[in-house]
Design a protein around this motif. Sequence first.
Motif, PDB file in Angstrom:
ATOM      1  N   LEU A 135      21.677  49.945  66.099  1.00 39.87           N
ATOM      2  CA  LEU A 135      21.825  49.800  64.649  1.00 39.87           C
ATOM      3  C   LEU A 135      20.965  48.612  64.273  1.00 39.87           C
ATOM      4  O   LEU A 135      21.277  47.478  64.644  1.00 39.87           O
TER       5      LEU A 135
ATOM      6  N   VAL B 149      22.662  55.602  60.111  1.00 40.17           N
ATOM      7  CA  VAL B 149      23.616  55.152  61.126  1.00 40.17           C
ATOM      8  C   VAL B 149      23.509  55.996  62.393  1.00 40.17           C
ATOM      9  O   VAL B 149      23.665  55.504  63.507  1.00 40.17           O
ATOM     10  N   SER B 150      23.245  57.277  62.229  1.00 39.15           N
ATOM     11  CA  SER B 150      23.195  58.152  63.401  1.00 39.15           C
ATOM     12  C   SER B 150      22.393  59.394  63.047  1.00 39.15           C
ATOM     13  O   SER B 150      22.339  59.806  61.888  1.00 39.15           O
TER      14      SER B 150
ATOM     15  N   GLY C 216      19.924  65.760  66.715  1.00 38.04           N
ATOM     16  CA  GLY C 216      19.344  67.092  66.576  1.00 38.04           C
ATOM     17  C   GLY C 216      20.407  68.125  66.890  1.00 38.04           C
ATOM     18  O   GLY C 216      21.126  67.979  67.874  1.00 38.04           O
ATOM     19  N   ILE C 217      20.575  69.132  66.026  1.00 33.88           N
ATOM     20  CA  ILE C 217      21.620  70.115  66.282  1.00 33.88           C
ATOM     21  C   ILE C 217      21.023  71.486  66.566  1.00 33.88           C
ATOM     22  O   ILE C 217      19.965  71.848  66.065  1.00 33.88           O
ATOM     23  N   ALA C 218      21.730  72.220  67.400  1.00 36.63           N
ATOM     24  CA  ALA C 218      21.262  73.518  67.884  1.00 36.63           C
ATOM     25  C   ALA C 218      21.685  74.590  66.893  1.00 36.63           C
ATOM     26  O   ALA C 218      22.549  75.405  67.164  1.00 36.63           O
TER      27      ALA C 218
ATOM     28  N   LEU D 281       9.519  76.442  77.880  1.00 34.11           N
ATOM     29  CA  LEU D 281       9.655  75.831  76.555  1.00 34.11           C
ATOM     30  C   LEU D 281       9.944  74.339  76.652  1.00 34.11           C
ATOM     31  O   LEU D 281       9.834  73.612  75.686  1.00 34.11           O
TER      32      LEU D 281
ATOM     33  N   GLY E  73      24.627  54.838  65.825  1.00 37.49           N
ATOM     34  CA  GLY E  73      23.344  54.297  66.269  1.00 37.49           C
ATOM     35  C   GLY E  73      22.330  55.378  66.522  1.00 37.49           C
ATOM     36  O   GLY E  73      22.679  56.544  66.651  1.00 37.49           O
ATOM     37  N   VAL E  74      21.077  54.984  66.556  1.00 41.52           N
ATOM     38  CA  VAL E  74      19.979  55.916  66.815  1.00 41.52           C
ATOM     39  C   VAL E  74      19.141  55.386  67.983  1.00 41.52           C
ATOM     40  O   VAL E  74      19.059  54.185  68.203  1.00 41.52           O
ATOM     41  N   SER E  75      18.560  56.320  68.712  1.00 42.70           N
ATOM     42  CA  SER E  75      17.682  55.938  69.822  1.00 42.70           C
ATOM     43  C   SER E  75      16.285  55.722  69.267  1.00 42.70           C
ATOM     44  O   SER E  75      15.750  56.589  68.583  1.00 42.70           O
ATOM     45  N   ILE E  76      15.706  54.576  69.578  1.00 41.86           N
ATOM     46  CA  ILE E  76      14.393  54.289  69.024  1.00 41.86           C
ATOM     47  C   ILE E  76      13.302  54.637  70.049  1.00 41.86           C
ATOM     48  O   ILE E  76      13.538  54.666  71.238  1.00 41.86           O
ATOM     49  N   ASP E  77      12.125  54.953  69.533  1.00 40.08           N
ATOM     50  CA  ASP E  77      11.008  55.356  70.401  1.00 40.08           C
ATOM     51  C   ASP E  77      10.202  54.160  70.899  1.00 40.08           C
ATOM     52  O   ASP E  77       9.736  54.151  72.030  1.00 40.08           O
ATOM     53  N   ARG E  78       9.992  53.186  70.010  1.00 35.87           N
ATOM     54  CA  ARG E  78       9.104  52.070  70.327  1.00 35.87           C
ATOM     55  C   ARG E  78       9.821  50.797  69.933  1.00 35.87           C
ATOM     56  O   ARG E  78       9.839  50.396  68.772  1.00 35.87           O
TER      57      ARG E  78
ATOM     58  N   LEU F 244      21.687  53.389  71.987  1.00 33.54           N
ATOM     59  CA  LEU F 244      21.845  53.558  70.540  1.00 33.54           C
ATOM     60  C   LEU F 244      21.710  52.190  69.886  1.00 33.54           C
ATOM     61  O   LEU F 244      22.229  51.193  70.393  1.00 33.54           O
TER      62      LEU F 244
ATOM     63  N   ILE G  12      24.647  69.864  69.981  1.00 30.06           N
ATOM     64  CA  ILE G  12      23.552  68.913  69.757  1.00 30.06           C
ATOM     65  C   ILE G  12      22.526  69.001  70.875  1.00 30.06           C
ATOM     66  O   ILE G  12      22.836  69.312  72.016  1.00 30.06           O
ATOM     67  N   ALA G  13      21.293  68.725  70.498  1.00 31.66           N
ATOM     68  CA  ALA G  13      20.147  68.855  71.398  1.00 31.66           C
ATOM     69  C   ALA G  13      19.980  67.566  72.179  1.00 31.66           C
ATOM     70  O   ALA G  13      19.036  66.828  71.987  1.00 31.66           O
ATOM     71  N   GLU G  14      20.936  67.286  73.061  1.00 25.90           N
ATOM     72  CA  GLU G  14      20.875  66.061  73.838  1.00 25.90           C
ATOM     73  C   GLU G  14      21.287  66.339  75.267  1.00 25.90           C
ATOM     74  O   GLU G  14      22.121  67.196  75.510  1.00 25.90           O
TER      75      GLU G  14
ATOM     76  N   ALA H 275      13.478  57.665  65.517  1.00 25.83           N
ATOM     77  CA  ALA H 275      14.443  56.962  64.667  1.00 25.83           C
ATOM     78  C   ALA H 275      13.718  56.231  63.546  1.00 25.83           C
ATOM     79  O   ALA H 275      14.228  56.115  62.436  1.00 25.83           O
ATOM     80  N   GLU H 276      12.502  55.754  63.853  1.00 24.41           N
ATOM     81  CA  GLU H 276      11.699  55.054  62.853  1.00 24.41           C
ATOM     82  C   GLU H 276      11.311  56.029  61.725  1.00 24.41           C
ATOM     83  O   GLU H 276      11.443  55.703  60.545  1.00 24.41           O
TER      84      GLU H 276
ATOM     85  N   LEU I 259      13.736  82.100  76.952  1.00 25.86           N
ATOM     86  CA  LEU I 259      15.040  81.437  77.057  1.00 25.86           C
ATOM     87  C   LEU I 259      15.963  81.842  75.909  1.00 25.86           C
ATOM     88  O   LEU I 259      17.154  81.615  75.942  1.00 25.86           O
TER      89      LEU I 259
ATOM     90  N   PHE J 293      32.521  58.967  70.142  1.00 23.34           N
ATOM     91  CA  PHE J 293      31.228  58.984  69.454  1.00 23.34           C
ATOM     92  C   PHE J 293      30.877  57.562  69.053  1.00 23.34           C
ATOM     93  O   PHE J 293      31.708  56.853  68.498  1.00 23.34           O
ATOM     94  N   LEU J 294      29.663  57.139  69.344  1.00 24.52           N
ATOM     95  CA  LEU J 294      29.223  55.812  68.913  1.00 24.52           C
ATOM     96  C   LEU J 294      28.101  55.964  67.890  1.00 24.52           C
ATOM     97  O   LEU J 294      27.246  56.842  68.034  1.00 24.52           O
TER      98      LEU J 294
END
Lengths: 325, 325
Positions: A208, B25-26, B29-31, A299, A112-117, A206, A30-32, B9-10, B299, A109-110
């Motif tokens: 919900l 729910v979740s 982003g996946i690589a 990048l 939920g999603v991370s919100i921007d605003r 995260l 995952i891209a985190e 997320a929005e 990269l 794993f929990l």
Amino acid sequence: MAVYTHLSAEDLADLIGHYDVGELVSAKGIAEGISNSNWLIETTGKNGNGARFILTMYERRIDLDDLPFFLDLLDHLSATGAPVPRTIHDRMGASSRLLEDKAVALIEFLPGVSIDRPTPAQAYSVGRALAGLHLASEGFAERRANTLRPQDWQAIVDDAGYEAIASIDASLPDIIRSALPDLLDQWPDHLPRSIIHADLFPDNVLMLGHTVSGLIDFYFACHDITAYDLAVTHVAWCFEPGGQEFRSEVSRALIEGYESIRPLSQNERDAMPLLARGASMRFVATRVQDWLDTPADALVTRKDPVDFARRMQYYQRTGAEVFAR
Amino acid sequence: MAVYTHLSAEDLADLIGHYDVGELVSAKGIAEGISNSNWLIETTGKNGNGARFILTMYERRIDLDDLPFFLDLLDHLSATGAPVPRTIHDRMGASSRLLEDKAVALIEFLPGVSIDRPTPAQAYSVGRALAGLHLASEGFAERRANTLRPQDWQAIVDDAGYEAIASIDASLPDIIRSALPDLLDQWPDHLPRSIIHADLFPDNVLMLGHTVSGLIDFYFACHDITAYDLAVTHVAWCFEPGGQEFRSEVSRALIEGYESIRPLSQNERDAMPLLARGASMRFVATRVQDWLDTPADALVTRKDPVDFARRMQYYQRTGAEVFAR
């Protein structure tokens, strides 16, 4: 945001075999995380009902001597009911293992999603969760010093040099020069301390709906001024994303949510404007460092330190007003 | 391997609202995928029992006119019971939507992991799955031409130029020059055709233990010589990973598995050495192109075309022997 190391399905299945979590069913890089590699892992679960985990491989930036602190902290906090992922221990009881000479940990794993605003309701929930974390950390005896205190901001700025800093934005050197000495002189040493998250940006929360479902990425956590953590969270949440416009309703909701669980003392409230300027400076300093360390054609998106310099100026202009009851 | 576009997320919650799959729910982003952005999405599901999906955003390389072909093909194949993810249609029945001017599709999540070095039992299962796909595609009426046929390999090589190709490896120009004319002259036009996957490398196959649980990434799928797909799969699976050493047991198992579902005709068997040399050349050509298009300091890991040139030489040396019954 990348997966820096290739792990084969064979490596992963072998690793998962060291934990009592069933068989490997799926693994997606995952891209985190900017300094770790992470995989979302699915297994058959202990009882065959399926279970999900985050597998983290510690690539760099994190001092491995600190890893037990971070992982034990997750265990302590989640045991108190805080919305924090617990560390999965292997069959021998270890919270981390070595794989290809790198440390790895399996973490709950929990959802939920991370919100921007954030909405005010979301900020209120974050304030509650942060205060809950501060209270829940009280029984945790392990200590890690903050490696990003005022003297560290000064060292980062000195190391970069004002000429290089001016190359990012011509106004930055003066903003920094006019703020750093006061922060160093006036930084409080009498305020209550606890474990703090120290980096609670929206992407480390995260949600919900309007409710926090998880606080994650504790790799800056340390023992320091409790109210400074609220200041960090304030500067991270209460402005337009990627901008400088103050969001007063979000600010009010964040502080109200925090105080519904842990009311600030008068000393803490009085110190908030200073702590918020310091929190801004902490991100100015590290973003200056990252900006100058990252080639312009890389990048990776470079995060502009100017936003946080302007946020600091906002706290300078408004003084106690933002944090008045 | 990256996520090229930031979706908040929005944005994601709004997008998911157009499908009958429950609430978001979740989202991680996946690589995965080199030309698309992908997210692993979890929702509450239609019945509240939870459901997972892959959300793909088509960034480049894929001709959007081809998208209905790819998505309809997934629907057709999964309806026949092939281990292929189905496309989730939105409430209006559409298989793709536009988001920020890019096409996105929501695709069923399949369990399984991609293995690096297959066992013979895994190769057998892949052979069966590939043959099953060929048979299952029979009722599918849509057509897409192969854009990577022998004349296209020639065009790519001409475009690159032998001088540049020699800069990758001094032996490459002679290997290519000595093989391409025969491939163009002798390429068969009388063999049975069907929908083919055309890129069935191990990372496009999901496995649970020794059994295929999913065939994915159909973005090279087209209508072409059926046995050529077995040849592509053969060159992709039957050598040491990242190397040139032939794995004869894996080869035997792959072909046996294939023939347990769809026996090759004598004409197809006779053509296999030629098709396998062609399949090798197809990857030599596109890897030459990618190598020369990718800066040495990027990269992204550049895939060396030399492995596939050596694999082609192996097929030249051994002739019919590899594919003899």
